[in-house]
Design an enzyme around this catalytic site. Structure first.
Site, PDB file in Angstrom:
ATOM      1  N   GLU A 180       0.893  -5.650  13.661  1.00 28.16           N
ATOM      2  CA  GLU A 180      -0.327  -5.670  14.489  1.00 28.16           C
ATOM      3  C   GLU A 180      -0.970  -7.065  14.373  1.00 28.16           C
ATOM      4  O   GLU A 180      -1.561  -7.567  15.293  1.00 28.16           O
ATOM      5  CB  GLU A 180      -1.307  -4.590  14.003  1.00 28.16           C
ATOM      6  CG  GLU A 180      -2.383  -4.250  15.017  1.00 28.16           C
ATOM      7  CD  GLU A 180      -3.440  -3.307  14.475  1.00 28.16           C
ATOM      8  OE1 GLU A 180      -3.372  -2.914  13.297  1.00 28.16           O
ATOM      9  OE2 GLU A 180      -4.358  -2.974  15.239  1.00 28.16           O
TER      10      GLU A 180
ATOM     11  N   ARG B 196       0.814  -1.220   0.000  1.00 27.88           N
ATOM     12  CA  ARG B 196       0.000   0.000   0.000  1.00 27.88           C
ATOM     13  C   ARG B 196       0.843   1.263   0.000  1.00 27.88           C
ATOM     14  O   ARG B 196       0.397   2.297  -0.504  1.00 27.88           O
ATOM     15  CB  ARG B 196      -0.966  -0.021   1.197  1.00 27.88           C
ATOM     16  CG  ARG B 196      -2.197  -0.880   0.940  1.00 27.88           C
ATOM     17  CD  ARG B 196      -3.073  -0.960   2.157  1.00 27.88           C
ATOM     18  NE  ARG B 196      -2.689  -2.036   3.037  1.00 27.88           N
ATOM     19  CZ  ARG B 196      -2.963  -2.092   4.340  1.00 27.88           C
ATOM     20  NH1 ARG B 196      -3.618  -1.096   4.907  1.00 27.88           N
ATOM     21  NH2 ARG B 196      -2.600  -3.108   5.063  1.00 27.88           N
TER      22      ARG B 196
HETATM   23  O1  LIG Z   1       2.728  -0.014  12.019  1.00 30.25           O
HETATM   24  P1  LIG Z   1       2.610  -1.478  11.769  1.00 30.25           P
HETATM   25  O2  LIG Z   1       1.969  -2.221  12.909  1.00 30.25           O
HETATM   26  O3  LIG Z   1       3.902  -2.115  11.380  1.00 30.25           O
HETATM   27  O4  LIG Z   1       1.574  -1.702  10.580  1.00 30.25           O
HETATM   28  C1  LIG Z   1       1.521  -0.936   9.420  1.00 30.25           C
HETATM   29  C2  LIG Z   1       1.752  -1.763   8.207  1.00 30.25           C
HETATM   30  O5  LIG Z   1       0.715  -2.747   8.046  1.00 30.25           O
HETATM   31  C3  LIG Z   1       0.183  -2.669   6.743  1.00 30.25           C
HETATM   32  O6  LIG Z   1       0.879  -3.446   5.852  1.00 30.25           O
HETATM   33  P2  LIG Z   1       0.613  -4.980   5.497  1.00 30.25           P
HETATM   34  O7  LIG Z   1       1.774  -5.767   5.991  1.00 30.25           O
HETATM   35  O8  LIG Z   1      -0.751  -5.361   5.960  1.00 30.25           O
HETATM   36  O9  LIG Z   1       0.781  -5.037   3.927  1.00 30.25           O
HETATM   37  P3  LIG Z   1       0.169  -4.428   2.564  1.00 30.25           P
HETATM   38  O10 LIG Z   1       0.641  -2.997   2.430  1.00 30.25           O
HETATM   39  O11 LIG Z   1       0.848  -5.308   1.575  1.00 30.25           O
HETATM   40  O12 LIG Z   1      -1.339  -4.543   2.564  1.00 30.25           O
HETATM   41  C4  LIG Z   1       0.373  -1.201   6.377  1.00 30.25           C
HETATM   42  O13 LIG Z   1       0.328  -1.001   4.978  1.00 30.25           O
HETATM   43  C5  LIG Z   1       1.721  -0.891   6.958  1.00 30.25           C
HETATM   44  O14 LIG Z   1       2.780  -1.273   6.098  1.00 30.25           O
HETATM   45  N1  LIG Z   2      -5.857  -1.570  11.598  1.00 30.27           N
HETATM   46  C1  LIG Z   2      -5.283  -1.523  10.385  1.00 30.27           C
HETATM   47  N2  LIG Z   2      -5.981  -1.118   9.301  1.00 30.27           N
HETATM   48  C2  LIG Z   2      -5.389  -1.080   8.090  1.00 30.27           C
HETATM   49  N3  LIG Z   2      -4.124  -1.418   7.864  1.00 30.27           N
HETATM   50  C3  LIG Z   2      -3.398  -1.820   8.910  1.00 30.27           C
HETATM   51  N4  LIG Z   2      -2.097  -2.188   9.019  1.00 30.27           N
HETATM   52  C4  LIG Z   2      -1.858  -2.504  10.315  1.00 30.27           C
HETATM   53  N5  LIG Z   2      -2.949  -2.321  11.066  1.00 30.27           N
HETATM   54  C5  LIG Z   2      -3.922  -1.892  10.216  1.00 30.27           C
END
Ligand SMILES: O=P(O)(O)OC[C@H]1O[C@H](OP(=O)(O)OP(=O)(O)O)[C@H](O)[C@@H]1O
Ligand SMILES: Nc1ncnc2[nH]cnc12
Length: 170
Positions: free
Chosen positions: A95, A58
């Site tokens: 998370e 993302r």
């Molecule tokens: O602050 P944090 O607890 O580390 O979480 C934030 C991260 O979680 C999500 O990524 P995700 O790994 O879900 O991947 P994506 O972008 O591929 O959907 C979001 O896009 C951040 O990169």
């Molecule tokens: N609560 C949340 N919603 C969307 N993206 C996330 N990445 C980590 N935590 C998230």
């Protein structure tokens, strides 16, 4: 513009107990998307930023547009096994679950000024790992920037070494 109108809450995704902040309605709205990119980029115009480094997946959606806006190059920080050249890696807790990220070892020259971007700050584990990776390459972190910040999680504490900027807070 109230960007929160374009973020949808999904309960128990991807696992029980997580309130997922879904940005896809914002991505699909040309005015909201444009407003969001401008809002993230604005503070970093004329700040001599060499690169925007963003985190797959993302983070990429906005990262390249922000780089274009501020006149910087773009560095992809990727999930494991995607980058073709010699890379540095870091594993961290999320998370929900854990993850590894990688960056090309030659992505920056030492001393390059890098703006770090991700779509969302939750626990801060992802961004902290990404900053450590870039610092290992000799980058100077100008700031960490996010579209969304979840303030009930310790993201700010994790990133206290760096300036933090976010456009939307929950
Ligand atoms: O602050 P944090 O607890 O580390 O979480 C934030 C991260 O979680 C999500 O990524 P995700 O790994 O879900 O991947 P994506 O972008 O591929 O959907 C979001 O896009 C951040 O990169
Ligand atoms: N609560 C949340 N919603 C969307 N993206 C996330 N990445 C980590 N935590 C998230």
């Amino acid at each position: 513009m109230d960007l929160k109108q374009y973020i949808r809450d999904i309960k128990d995704f991807p696992v029980q107990g997580i309130l997922f902040r879904d940005i896809t309605p914002l991505l699909g709205d040309k005015d909201a998307m444009s407003y969001a990119i401008d809002a993230i980029a604005e503070p970093y115009k004329n700040k001599n930023v060499d690169y925007v480094a963003a985190i797959e997946a993302r983070g990429f959606i906005f990262g390249a547009a922000i780089a274009r806006e501020i006149g910087a190059g773009f560095i992809p920080i990727r999930k494991p096994g995607k980058l073709p050249c010699r890379s540095e890696a870091m594993t961290y807790d999320l998370e929900y679950g854990s993850n590894t990220i990688e960056v090309h070892a030659d992505a920056v020259k030492p001393g390059s000024r890098v703006l770090m971007f991700d779509d969302l700050l939750a626990t801060g584990g992802t961004m902290k790992a990404a900053c450590s990776l870039m610092e290992r390459l000799g980058a100077e972190i100008v700031a960490t920037a996010f579209l969304v910040e979840l303030t009930d999680l310790p993201g700010r504490l994790m990133l206290q070494k760096y300036p933090i900027y976010s456009v939307i807070s929950y």
